[in-house]
Design a protein around this motif. Structure first.
Motif, PDB file in Angstrom:
ATOM      1  N   GLU A   1       0.817  -1.215   0.000  1.00 19.15           N
ATOM      2  CA  GLU A   1       0.000   0.000   0.000  1.00 19.15           C
ATOM      3  C   GLU A   1       0.850   1.264   0.000  1.00 19.15           C
ATOM      4  O   GLU A   1       0.563   2.220  -0.723  1.00 19.15           O
ATOM      5  CB  GLU A   1      -0.940   0.003   1.209  1.00 19.15           C
TER       6      GLU A   1
ATOM      7  N   ARG B   1      -3.606   6.837   1.237  1.00 13.81           N
ATOM      8  CA  ARG B   1      -3.593   5.419   1.588  1.00 13.81           C
ATOM      9  C   ARG B   1      -5.000   4.897   1.878  1.00 13.81           C
ATOM     10  O   ARG B   1      -5.343   3.777   1.494  1.00 13.81           O
ATOM     11  CB  ARG B   1      -2.696   5.200   2.808  1.00 13.81           C
TER      12      ARG B   1
ATOM     13  N   ARG C   1      -6.772   1.827   0.006  1.00 15.31           N
ATOM     14  CA  ARG C   1      -7.197   0.686   0.815  1.00 15.31           C
ATOM     15  C   ARG C   1      -8.670   0.366   0.560  1.00 15.31           C
ATOM     16  O   ARG C   1      -9.059  -0.797   0.450  1.00 15.31           O
ATOM     17  CB  ARG C   1      -6.957   0.988   2.288  1.00 15.31           C
TER      18      ARG C   1
ATOM     19  N   ARG D   1      -6.393 -10.575  -0.029  1.00 18.71           N
ATOM     20  CA  ARG D   1      -5.536  -9.749   0.822  1.00 18.71           C
ATOM     21  C   ARG D   1      -5.204 -10.527   2.090  1.00 18.71           C
ATOM     22  O   ARG D   1      -6.087 -11.052   2.760  1.00 18.71           O
ATOM     23  CB  ARG D   1      -6.237  -8.427   1.156  1.00 18.71           C
TER      24      ARG D   1
END
Length: 242
Positions: A45, A56, A60, A74
């Motif tokens: 990330e 971020r 995300r 993930r």
């Protein structure tokens, strides 16, 4: 051999205007530029933040959405890996299917209590003439369906007869407005104009329950019809996203 041109970082104003829409496309461009295939790992990330110039939290959220769509997996230890092919076109198709499914289900959730109450009132209040019309509309619907023809106009006429039997035209007006708001999705959801055809045989016992004055049976059948459409919608969306 010249290196790749650095990815342009966006200004704060560009972030505010473009983040929700452009993050998926920026990620796809990175996947295509890097030649990543199913099973490959995406950059971490923090690296995506640096390379793409987005926040971020936004990256995300996009990855979480992709995970729910079955595009990536993930895992803290294994990172984020592609588990489905991804390109600009597949993203558009996947998001379109997801949007259609969610919109159609929401519409049916709003429609459900209105249709159930309309059926209850029609069962209690319909005049003998109105019951004959409902019976005729049900027979027409079943005949058209069994002939393999487009049953949607006949289905509309059947429900219109039920709504008229309530004695309250607001039911028909409100439900029609709901359907108009979702017209394109409702008419050909997922490109399938006959979504919900498995519910058509239930309209015959529904009409019989209304005519017989069996309010509970009529309400239960109406709920089953709408629930079946929602289940079919969800199933098609999941199959298309596989």
């Amino acid at each position: 051999m010249p290196g790749k041109a650095p990815t342009k970082k966006l200004s704060t104003q560009e972030h505010a205007a473009e983040e929700p829409r452009d993050v998926p496309h920026a990620l796809i461009k990175l996947i295509e530029d890097e030649g990543l295939q199913v099973g490959d790992r995406l950059p971490p990330e923090l690296e995506l933040v640096h390379r793409l110039g987005f926040g971020r939290s936004t990256i995300r959220e996009t990855l979480k959405t992709w995970e729910s769509m079955g595009v990536v997996s993930r895992n803290k230890g294994a990172g984020t890996r592609l588990i489905a092919e991804m390109s600009r076109n597949t993203l558009r198709v996947a998001l379109t299917i997801k949007h259609e499914a969610e919109s159609l289900i929401r519409m049916q959730q709003v429609r459900r209590p209105l249709e159930i109450e309309a059926v209850r009132l029609a069962t209690r209040l319909a005049t003998p003439d109105q019951r004959r019309v409902i019976n005729a509309r049900a027979a027409e619907l079943i005949a058209v369906f069994e002939a393999g023809e487009d049953w949607r106009p006949a289905d509309h006429r059947f429900h219109k007869a039920v709504h008229e039997a309530t004695g309250n035209l607001l039911f028909e007006q409100i439900i029609d407005q709901i359907l108009k708001c979702f017209h394109d999705i409702y008419e050909t959801p997922f490109g399938k104009p006959h979504l919900g055809q498995d519910t058509i045989p239930l309209h015959k016992p529904l009409a019989a329950a209304i005519i017989a004055g069996d309010e509970e049976e009529a309400a239960e059948l109406t709920a089953r019809i709408i629930d079946m459409v929602c289940t079919e919608t969800q199933k098609i969306a999941e199959e298309c996203n596989d």
